[in-house]
Write a protein that holds these residues in place. Structure first.
Motif, PDB file in Angstrom:
ATOM      1  N   THR A  21       0.837  -1.203   0.000  1.00 38.27           N
ATOM      2  CA  THR A  21       0.000   0.000   0.000  1.00 38.27           C
ATOM      3  C   THR A  21       0.870   1.249   0.000  1.00 38.27           C
ATOM      4  O   THR A  21       0.586   2.213  -0.717  1.00 38.27           O
ATOM      5  N   ALA A  22       1.929   1.227   0.797  1.00 36.14           N
ATOM      6  CA  ALA A  22       2.834   2.375   0.877  1.00 36.14           C
ATOM      7  C   ALA A  22       3.502   2.623  -0.468  1.00 36.14           C
ATOM      8  O   ALA A  22       3.663   3.777  -0.882  1.00 36.14           O
ATOM      9  N   LEU A  23       3.862   1.551  -1.181  1.00 36.88           N
ATOM     10  CA  LEU A  23       4.475   1.705  -2.495  1.00 36.88           C
ATOM     11  C   LEU A  23       3.507   2.388  -3.461  1.00 36.88           C
ATOM     12  O   LEU A  23       3.876   3.315  -4.181  1.00 36.88           O
ATOM     13  N   ALA A  24       2.252   1.952  -3.456  1.00 37.57           N
ATOM     14  CA  ALA A  24       1.247   2.549  -4.340  1.00 37.57           C
ATOM     15  C   ALA A  24       1.043   4.026  -4.001  1.00 37.57           C
ATOM     16  O   ALA A  24       0.978   4.881  -4.896  1.00 37.57           O
ATOM     17  N   LYS A  25       0.955   4.345  -2.709  1.00 41.34           N
ATOM     18  CA  LYS A  25       0.776   5.733  -2.290  1.00 41.34           C
ATOM     19  C   LYS A  25       2.020   6.570  -2.627  1.00 41.34           C
ATOM     20  O   LYS A  25       1.907   7.716  -3.044  1.00 41.34           O
ATOM     21  N   ALA A  26       3.187   5.982  -2.467  1.00 43.26           N
ATOM     22  CA  ALA A  26       4.440   6.685  -2.763  1.00 43.26           C
ATOM     23  C   ALA A  26       4.551   6.944  -4.264  1.00 43.26           C
ATOM     24  O   ALA A  26       5.040   8.004  -4.674  1.00 43.26           O
ATOM     25  N   GLU A  27       4.105   6.010  -5.088  1.00 41.38           N
ATOM     26  CA  GLU A  27       4.116   6.218  -6.539  1.00 41.38           C
ATOM     27  C   GLU A  27       3.233   7.420  -6.897  1.00 41.38           C
ATOM     28  O   GLU A  27       3.612   8.266  -7.695  1.00 41.38           O
ATOM     29  N   HIS A  28       2.064   7.462  -6.281  1.00 40.40           N
ATOM     30  CA  HIS A  28       1.159   8.593  -6.514  1.00 40.40           C
ATOM     31  C   HIS A  28       1.798   9.899  -6.022  1.00 40.40           C
ATOM     32  O   HIS A  28       1.734  10.932  -6.702  1.00 40.40           O
ATOM     33  N   TYR A  29       2.420   9.851  -4.857  1.00 45.65           N
ATOM     34  CA  TYR A  29       3.089  11.004  -4.247  1.00 45.65           C
ATOM     35  C   TYR A  29       4.200  11.526  -5.165  1.00 45.65           C
ATOM     36  O   TYR A  29       4.346  12.730  -5.352  1.00 45.65           O
ATOM     37  N   GLU A  53      11.891  -1.765   5.037  1.00 49.31           N
ATOM     38  CA  GLU A  53      10.770  -1.564   4.115  1.00 49.31           C
ATOM     39  C   GLU A  53      10.910  -0.241   3.365  1.00 49.31           C
ATOM     40  O   GLU A  53      10.655  -0.175   2.159  1.00 49.31           O
ATOM     41  N   VAL A  54      11.311   0.786   4.080  1.00 46.69           N
ATOM     42  CA  VAL A  54      11.492   2.100   3.463  1.00 46.69           C
ATOM     43  C   VAL A  54      12.528   2.013   2.346  1.00 46.69           C
ATOM     44  O   VAL A  54      12.300   2.498   1.229  1.00 46.69           O
ATOM     45  N   GLU A  55      13.648   1.370   2.612  1.00 49.56           N
ATOM     46  CA  GLU A  55      14.706   1.268   1.612  1.00 49.56           C
ATOM     47  C   GLU A  55      14.274   0.427   0.416  1.00 49.56           C
ATOM     48  O   GLU A  55      14.629   0.726  -0.726  1.00 49.56           O
ATOM     49  N   GLU A  56      13.465  -0.611   0.657  1.00 47.33           N
ATOM     50  CA  GLU A  56      12.950  -1.431  -0.441  1.00 47.33           C
ATOM     51  C   GLU A  56      12.007  -0.609  -1.323  1.00 47.33           C
ATOM     52  O   GLU A  56      12.072  -0.684  -2.558  1.00 47.33           O
ATOM     53  N   VAL A  57      11.135   0.172  -0.709  1.00 43.74           N
ATOM     54  CA  VAL A  57      10.198   1.009  -1.466  1.00 43.74           C
ATOM     55  C   VAL A  57      10.971   2.066  -2.250  1.00 43.74           C
ATOM     56  O   VAL A  57      10.687   2.294  -3.436  1.00 43.74           O
ATOM     57  N   ILE A  58      11.955   2.697  -1.627  1.00 47.67           N
ATOM     58  CA  ILE A  58      12.778   3.703  -2.312  1.00 47.67           C
ATOM     59  C   ILE A  58      13.460   3.072  -3.529  1.00 47.67           C
ATOM     60  O   ILE A  58      13.454   3.640  -4.624  1.00 47.67           O
ATOM     61  N   SER A  59      14.028   1.890  -3.345  1.00 47.55           N
ATOM     62  CA  SER A  59      14.690   1.195  -4.456  1.00 47.55           C
ATOM     63  C   SER A  59      13.720   0.913  -5.590  1.00 47.55           C
ATOM     64  O   SER A  59      14.049   1.111  -6.770  1.00 47.55           O
ATOM     65  N   GLU A  60      12.525   0.467  -5.249  1.00 50.11           N
ATOM     66  CA  GLU A  60      11.508   0.172  -6.261  1.00 50.11           C
ATOM     67  C   GLU A  60      11.101   1.446  -7.010  1.00 50.11           C
ATOM     68  O   GLU A  60      10.939   1.431  -8.231  1.00 50.11           O
ATOM     69  N   LEU A  61      10.970   2.542  -6.289  1.00 46.82           N
ATOM     70  CA  LEU A  61      10.612   3.816  -6.922  1.00 46.82           C
ATOM     71  C   LEU A  61      11.709   4.301  -7.878  1.00 46.82           C
ATOM     72  O   LEU A  61      11.414   4.869  -8.929  1.00 46.82           O
ATOM     73  N   ILE A  62      12.949   4.049  -7.522  1.00 46.12           N
ATOM     74  CA  ILE A  62      14.064   4.444  -8.383  1.00 46.12           C
ATOM     75  C   ILE A  62      14.087   3.575  -9.642  1.00 46.12           C
ATOM     76  O   ILE A  62      14.227   4.089 -10.762  1.00 46.12           O
ATOM     77  N   VAL A  63      13.908   2.269  -9.462  1.00 43.56           N
ATOM     78  CA  VAL A  63      13.917   1.337 -10.597  1.00 43.56           C
ATOM     79  C   VAL A  63      12.795   1.661 -11.577  1.00 43.56           C
ATOM     80  O   VAL A  63      12.986   1.626 -12.792  1.00 43.56           O
ATOM     81  N   THR A  64      11.625   1.993 -11.062  1.00 39.40           N
ATOM     82  CA  THR A  64      10.475   2.293 -11.924  1.00 39.40           C
ATOM     83  C   THR A  64      10.463   3.758 -12.383  1.00 39.40           C
ATOM     84  O   THR A  64       9.530   4.194 -13.037  1.00 39.40           O
ATOM     85  N   ASN A  65      11.516   4.508 -12.009  1.00 38.01           N
ATOM     86  CA  ASN A  65      11.719   5.900 -12.417  1.00 38.01           C
ATOM     87  C   ASN A  65      10.658   6.860 -11.874  1.00 38.01           C
ATOM     88  O   ASN A  65      10.447   7.932 -12.430  1.00 38.01           O
TER      89      ASN A  65
END
Length: 168
Positions: A21-29, A53-65
């Protein structure tokens, strides 16, 4: 009137999200506007995620640009210069506050056109001169230079622009 205990229990607590859920919200953010990694990291912590978890989400956001620190730095520099009419010193401080790496700050600031930068200093000086009522030329010069310094422009460029444009 409500009692103190009632007020204390009604305080808003930050929502606690799972990683998905945090990843989806962070993508929107991040899609809404460019963000610095530290801004997103702080938001994720506010949402109740833990370090791993924070570092995993950050990494995913970077990978997906969704998150790109260099793109953020360029957008920040462009916005603060073109809209707020800030100088390089003030922009650099803002980027450092957001924990943007120095190399990216330098690259983004080098993207500013030198002639546009000098013109911004001259425009800011002319605008401020119209509002200064001081008659003493030394005090007037001091007020003008102090104003331009507070906008984040460099002292040597301020003096160069003022002399070249006969503003003092």
């Amino acid at each position: 009137m409500r009692k103190f205990e009632e007020l204390e229990t009604n305080d808003k607590k930050p929502p606690v999200y799972d990683k998905k859920t945090a990843l989806a919200k962070a993508e929107h953010y991040c899609a809404y506007q460019e963000r610095a990694q530290q801004e997103v990291r702080n938001k994720l912590y506010d949402w109740g995620l833990h370090y791993a978890e924070v570092e995993e989400v950050i990494s995913e956001l970077i990978v997906t640009n969704f998150l790109n620190e260099e793109r953020f730095a360029k957008a920040y520099v462009s916005g603060k210069f073109n809209i707020n009419k800030w100088g390089k010193i003030k922009i650099r401080q803002g980027l450092k506050f957001k924990k943007v790496p120095e190399k990216m700050i330098i690259r983004a600031l080098n993207g500013l056109d030198y002639d546009d930068y000098l013109k911004a200093i001259a425009d800011a000086a002319e605008k401020k001169l119209r509002t200064i009522t001081e008659k003493d030329p030394y005090k007037k010069k001091h007020k003008l230079i102090s104003h331009l310094l507070s906008r984040g422009f460099e002292n040597n460029l301020i003096l160069e622009v003022l002399n070249n444009n006969n503003l003092l």
